[in-house]
Design a protein around this motif. Structure first.
Motif, PDB file in Angstrom:
ATOM      1  N   LEU A   1      -6.847  -3.052  -7.128  1.00  0.00           N
ATOM      2  CA  LEU A   1      -6.055  -1.112  -8.031  1.00  0.00           C
ATOM      3  C   LEU A   1      -8.149  -1.078  -8.085  1.00  0.00           C
ATOM      4  O   LEU A   1      -7.530  -0.007  -8.357  1.00  0.00           O
ATOM      5  N   GLY A   2      -8.411  -1.912  -8.464  1.00  0.00           N
ATOM      6  CA  GLY A   2     -10.470  -1.762  -8.222  1.00  0.00           C
ATOM      7  C   GLY A   2     -10.163  -0.789  -7.362  1.00  0.00           C
ATOM      8  O   GLY A   2     -10.637   0.620  -7.900  1.00  0.00           O
ATOM      9  N   GLU A   3      -9.628  -0.803  -6.138  1.00  0.00           N
ATOM     10  CA  GLU A   3     -10.371   0.363  -5.019  1.00  0.00           C
ATOM     11  C   GLU A   3      -9.222   1.237  -5.225  1.00  0.00           C
ATOM     12  O   GLU A   3      -9.883   2.016  -4.716  1.00  0.00           O
ATOM     13  N   ILE A   4      -8.197   1.372  -5.399  1.00  0.00           N
ATOM     14  CA  ILE A   4      -7.446   2.206  -6.191  1.00  0.00           C
ATOM     15  C   ILE A   4      -8.037   2.983  -6.242  1.00  0.00           C
ATOM     16  O   ILE A   4      -8.286   5.059  -6.584  1.00  0.00           O
ATOM     17  N   ALA A   5      -9.170   2.481  -7.460  1.00  0.00           N
ATOM     18  CA  ALA A   5      -9.590   3.769  -8.462  1.00  0.00           C
ATOM     19  C   ALA A   5     -11.264   3.864  -8.009  1.00  0.00           C
ATOM     20  O   ALA A   5     -11.120   5.186  -8.113  1.00  0.00           O
ATOM     21  N   GLN A   6     -11.842   3.421  -7.177  1.00  0.00           N
ATOM     22  CA  GLN A   6     -12.937   4.163  -6.231  1.00  0.00           C
ATOM     23  C   GLN A   6     -12.658   4.930  -5.132  1.00  0.00           C
ATOM     24  O   GLN A   6     -12.872   6.420  -5.161  1.00  0.00           O
ATOM     25  N   ALA A   7     -10.795   4.996  -5.256  1.00  0.00           N
ATOM     26  CA  ALA A   7     -11.025   5.419  -4.040  1.00  0.00           C
ATOM     27  C   ALA A   7      -9.882   7.199  -4.800  1.00  0.00           C
ATOM     28  O   ALA A   7     -10.959   8.421  -4.312  1.00  0.00           O
ATOM     29  N   PHE A   8     -10.041   7.050  -5.800  1.00  0.00           N
ATOM     30  CA  PHE A   8      -9.112   8.249  -6.621  1.00  0.00           C
ATOM     31  C   PHE A   8     -10.486   9.060  -7.416  1.00  0.00           C
ATOM     32  O   PHE A   8     -10.696  10.501  -7.156  1.00  0.00           O
ATOM     33  N   GLU A   9     -11.075   7.668  -7.230  1.00  0.00           N
ATOM     34  CA  GLU A   9     -13.126   8.586  -8.802  1.00  0.00           C
ATOM     35  C   GLU A   9     -13.288  10.362  -7.194  1.00  0.00           C
ATOM     36  O   GLU A   9     -14.308  10.505  -7.219  1.00  0.00           O
ATOM     37  N   ALA A  10     -13.526   8.438  -6.189  1.00  0.00           N
ATOM     38  CA  ALA A  10     -14.673   9.388  -4.617  1.00  0.00           C
ATOM     39  C   ALA A  10     -13.883  11.050  -4.269  1.00  0.00           C
ATOM     40  O   ALA A  10     -14.930  11.918  -3.807  1.00  0.00           O
ATOM     41  N   ALA A  11     -12.535  11.044  -4.902  1.00  0.00           N
ATOM     42  CA  ALA A  11     -12.015  12.177  -4.115  1.00  0.00           C
ATOM     43  C   ALA A  11     -10.356  12.243  -4.791  1.00  0.00           C
ATOM     44  O   ALA A  11      -9.296  12.462  -3.849  1.00  0.00           O
ATOM     45  N   PRO A  12     -11.035  13.027  -5.541  1.00  0.00           N
ATOM     46  CA  PRO A  12      -9.905  12.873  -7.637  1.00  0.00           C
ATOM     47  C   PRO A  12      -9.614  14.390  -6.658  1.00  0.00           C
ATOM     48  O   PRO A  12      -7.455  14.585  -7.417  1.00  0.00           O
ATOM     49  N   GLU A  13      -9.362  14.956  -5.700  1.00  0.00           N
ATOM     50  CA  GLU A  13      -8.179  15.838  -5.138  1.00  0.00           C
ATOM     51  C   GLU A  13      -6.985  15.524  -4.224  1.00  0.00           C
ATOM     52  O   GLU A  13      -5.885  15.722  -4.380  1.00  0.00           O
ATOM     53  N   VAL A  14      -7.213  14.047  -3.310  1.00  0.00           N
ATOM     54  CA  VAL A  14      -6.470  13.461  -2.694  1.00  0.00           C
ATOM     55  C   VAL A  14      -5.231  12.951  -3.704  1.00  0.00           C
ATOM     56  O   VAL A  14      -5.312  12.266  -4.301  1.00  0.00           O
ATOM     57  N   ASP A  15      -4.004  13.996  -2.806  1.00  0.00           N
ATOM     58  CA  ASP A  15      -2.759  12.805  -4.130  1.00  0.00           C
ATOM     59  C   ASP A  15      -2.038  11.924  -3.043  1.00  0.00           C
ATOM     60  O   ASP A  15      -1.867  11.172  -3.814  1.00  0.00           O
ATOM     61  N   ASN A  16      -2.396  11.451  -1.548  1.00  0.00           N
ATOM     62  CA  ASN A  16      -1.892  10.461  -0.992  1.00  0.00           C
ATOM     63  C   ASN A  16      -3.190   9.531  -0.529  1.00  0.00           C
ATOM     64  O   ASN A  16      -3.891   9.559  -0.354  1.00  0.00           O
TER      65      ASN A  16
ATOM     66  N   ILE B   1       0.649  -1.318  -0.034  1.00  0.00           N
ATOM     67  CA  ILE B   1      -0.060   0.259  -0.064  1.00  0.00           C
ATOM     68  C   ILE B   1       0.728   1.325  -0.086  1.00  0.00           C
ATOM     69  O   ILE B   1       0.858   2.352  -0.962  1.00  0.00           O
ATOM     70  N   VAL B   2       2.306   1.433   0.679  1.00  0.00           N
ATOM     71  CA  VAL B   2       2.972   2.298   0.512  1.00  0.00           C
ATOM     72  C   VAL B   2       3.404   2.321  -0.453  1.00  0.00           C
ATOM     73  O   VAL B   2       3.578   3.605  -0.982  1.00  0.00           O
ATOM     74  N   ALA B   3       3.861   1.600  -0.973  1.00  0.00           N
ATOM     75  CA  ALA B   3       4.909   1.985  -2.297  1.00  0.00           C
ATOM     76  C   ALA B   3       3.684   2.063  -3.320  1.00  0.00           C
ATOM     77  O   ALA B   3       4.238   3.221  -4.422  1.00  0.00           O
ATOM     78  N   TYR B   4       2.628   1.700  -3.377  1.00  0.00           N
ATOM     79  CA  TYR B   4       1.493   2.053  -4.454  1.00  0.00           C
ATOM     80  C   TYR B   4       1.362   3.845  -4.396  1.00  0.00           C
ATOM     81  O   TYR B   4       1.173   4.572  -4.859  1.00  0.00           O
ATOM     82  N   ALA B   5       1.130   3.942  -2.908  1.00  0.00           N
ATOM     83  CA  ALA B   5       0.410   5.196  -2.603  1.00  0.00           C
ATOM     84  C   ALA B   5       1.841   6.828  -3.093  1.00  0.00           C
ATOM     85  O   ALA B   5       1.402   6.910  -3.516  1.00  0.00           O
ATOM     86  N   GLN B   6       3.152   5.820  -2.644  1.00  0.00           N
ATOM     87  CA  GLN B   6       4.174   6.756  -3.216  1.00  0.00           C
ATOM     88  C   GLN B   6       4.406   6.416  -4.540  1.00  0.00           C
ATOM     89  O   GLN B   6       4.852   8.279  -5.031  1.00  0.00           O
ATOM     90  N   GLY B   7       3.860   5.886  -5.218  1.00  0.00           N
ATOM     91  CA  GLY B   7       3.840   6.063  -6.664  1.00  0.00           C
ATOM     92  C   GLY B   7       2.968   7.056  -7.268  1.00  0.00           C
ATOM     93  O   GLY B   7       3.062   7.701  -8.138  1.00  0.00           O
ATOM     94  N   PHE B   8       1.712   6.226  -6.563  1.00  0.00           N
ATOM     95  CA  PHE B   8       0.304   7.899  -7.232  1.00  0.00           C
ATOM     96  C   PHE B   8       0.825   8.958  -6.852  1.00  0.00           C
ATOM     97  O   PHE B   8       0.202   9.761  -7.764  1.00  0.00           O
ATOM     98  N   ALA B   9       2.316   9.421  -5.803  1.00  0.00           N
ATOM     99  CA  ALA B   9       2.301  10.495  -5.266  1.00  0.00           C
ATOM    100  C   ALA B   9       2.986  11.257  -6.025  1.00  0.00           C
ATOM    101  O   ALA B   9       2.240  12.727  -6.521  1.00  0.00           O
TER     102      ALA B   9
END
Length: 472
Positions: A374-389, A333-341
């Motif tokens: 990754l589906g959950e990541i997509a849903q997380a950013f769809e719900a909060a597109p302004e969130v970087d982390n 989770i941390v590695a993916y969070a860093q990559g998306f940030a």
């Protein structure tokens, strides 16, 4: 004979498989290779798909064989070979034609090439392709950057050849300029971290508890049925199960512990540093590959600094396996969070407006880091597109609250017994620093002001930005 819908130059493993994929989906593809003998061999291997393939002995013949406007995919080695191929094609193409670099290019090279061709030649598209040779043949994840109009002209082909997840094509236009190749670079950085963390858990079980490869394979196979379900966990179980046909022992045990790299992981770490975004798990994974290449130095150091006899650590209990499973989940989770940030920062820096939810969606199938969440990541950013982390989103904050203690326990056990866990340890340190509202950088700022008068801000808001260090 009707003309081809698209062209492809470079019939190495990836290029050949991509050409077969295109032909299989009903499109005619014209192909060319620098070594002409390879063209005939490829056509001989194509079988019935050869009906949709036009072999071209020269670049001129390739261009002539494609219907206008002519899109041409380059699947040649990144770097000078791409530049040379562009120069060879430029005088043969019209301004409305498209050159598509589908190799592992540095996005800065992609930007340079786009600027050089802007107004002086065909459109240029930088297209990241992930999935290895199997993905190229049967459906990769495709990340496109460049002019939107150029993408729309090739979209029907990309839709057809991309991997599919629940009927949705895993391909998308992600932005202008080098956006596609940048996202592919970060994909590979996350891939490095993911692989390194898996290797660290393998090393923990092998070196701390003496488990043989087959038993570790069974553990990873069970984990692949739960929250860790992913391509990399799946293939880890497979490779640990494989036997060496020359000796009957586990194949992994006769492989030299020296990992290769082609540059994309290193680029991801460099770009994270350039943007000022901490991607410590990715950086640790890149460094670990560097250390792995220092085989002779490590063997010499082992003699200088031998490990103490391993203490009796006891059996691998179900409780320990649960801790290791959760630790791997937390690190991932941390590695993916860093990559998306890093991608979010690049999007702001370069004005790309990267759709992070779309990035997660097109990684759900075809690519190397495809995984359950990754589906959950997509849903997380769809719900909060302004969130970087990603760690700030409700779903992943909840997961980390449950898993971070297990990560701490696993890393502590590894450190206590001299088991190197650089990526998992870096993920834990990142998490611990991130969740501390007041850290220790106040001391660093004081030091910087002392020796360089760099200044600081005060917690009380006073407009005083330097210390009177003469009194010390």
């Amino acid at each position: 004979m009707s003309k081809a819908d698209i062209g492809l130059i470079g019939l190495g493993v990836m290029g050949a498989n991509l050409a077969l994929n295109i032909a299989e989906k009903g499109f005619r593809v014209a192909v060319h290779n620098r070594t002409a003998a390879r063209i005939g061999a490829f056509l001989g291997e194509a079988g019935a798909l050869g009906e949709n393939i036009i072999g071209c002995q020269t670049a001129e013949a390739l261009v002539e064989a494609i219907e206008r406007p002519r899109p041409i995919i380059l699947m040649v080695q990144a770097g000078e070979a791409v530049d040379a191929q562009i120069e060879a094609l430029k005088p043969l193409l019209d301004p409305e034609d498209i050159i598509i670099d589908a190799g592992n290019a540095n996005f800065r090279d992609t930007q340079r090439r786009m600027r050089a061709l802007d107004g002086h030649g065909p459109a240029f598209v930088g297209m990241g392709v992930s999935g290895g040779e199997e993905g190229a043949r049967h459906g990769p994840s495709i990340m496109v950057g460049g002019p939107r109009a150029a993408y729309e002209r090739i979209q029907p082909v990309l839709n057809a050849i991309a991997a599919r997840y629940e009927g949705e094509a895993c391909q998308a236009w992600l932005g202008p300029e080098g956006a596609g190749h940048f996202v592919k670079t970060i994909h590979n950085g996350i891939e490095y971290a993911d692989m390194q963390m898996i290797a660290e858990i393998y090393g923990f079980l092998r070196d701390r508890h003496g488990l043989p490869a087959q038993e570790i394979a069974a553990i990873f196979a069970r984990w692949n049925e739960g929250r860790l379900n992913s391509y990399l966990i799946e293939i880890t179980a497979a490779v640990l199960s494989a036997e060496d046909p020359h000796g009957g022992q586990p194949l992994v045990d006769v492989i030299v512990d020296r990992a290769g790299q082609k540059g994309t992981g290193r680029w991801s770490a460099i770009e994270a540093q350039t943007l000022g975004i901490p991607a410590t798990a990715i950086e640790a994974a890149v460094a670990a590959r560097g250390l792995s290449s220092m085989k002779g130095e490590r063997e010499a150091a082992e003699k200088l600094f031998p490990r103490e006899n391993a203490r009796q650590v006891g059996p691998v209990t179900p409780e320990l396996l649960h801790t290791l499973e959760q630790a791997l989940l937390a690190g991932k989770i941390v590695a993916y969070a860093q990559g998306f940030a890093v991608m979010a920062a690049a999007s702001r820096e370069y004005g790309w407006s990267l759709p992070l939810d779309t990035v997660a969606r097109i990684w759900r199938a075809g690519c190397i880091i495809r995984s359950q969440f990754l589906g959950e990541i997509a849903q997380a950013f769809e719900a909060a597109p302004e969130v970087d982390n990603l760690l700030a989103t409700p779903a992943f904050a909840s997961l980390m609250r449950e898993a971070n203690g297990h990560l701490r326990q696993a890393v502590a056990l590894g450190i206590g017994d001299g088991i190197g866990m650089p990526a998992l340890g870096a993920a834990l340190a990142h998490f611990d620093i991130l969740r501390r509202g007041r850290g220790t950088a106040n001391l660093i700022q004081a030091q910087r002001d002392y020796f360089g008068a760099h200044g600081f801000d005060r917690t009380d808001g006073l407009d005083i930005h330097h210390g009177d260090w003469r009194q010390v």
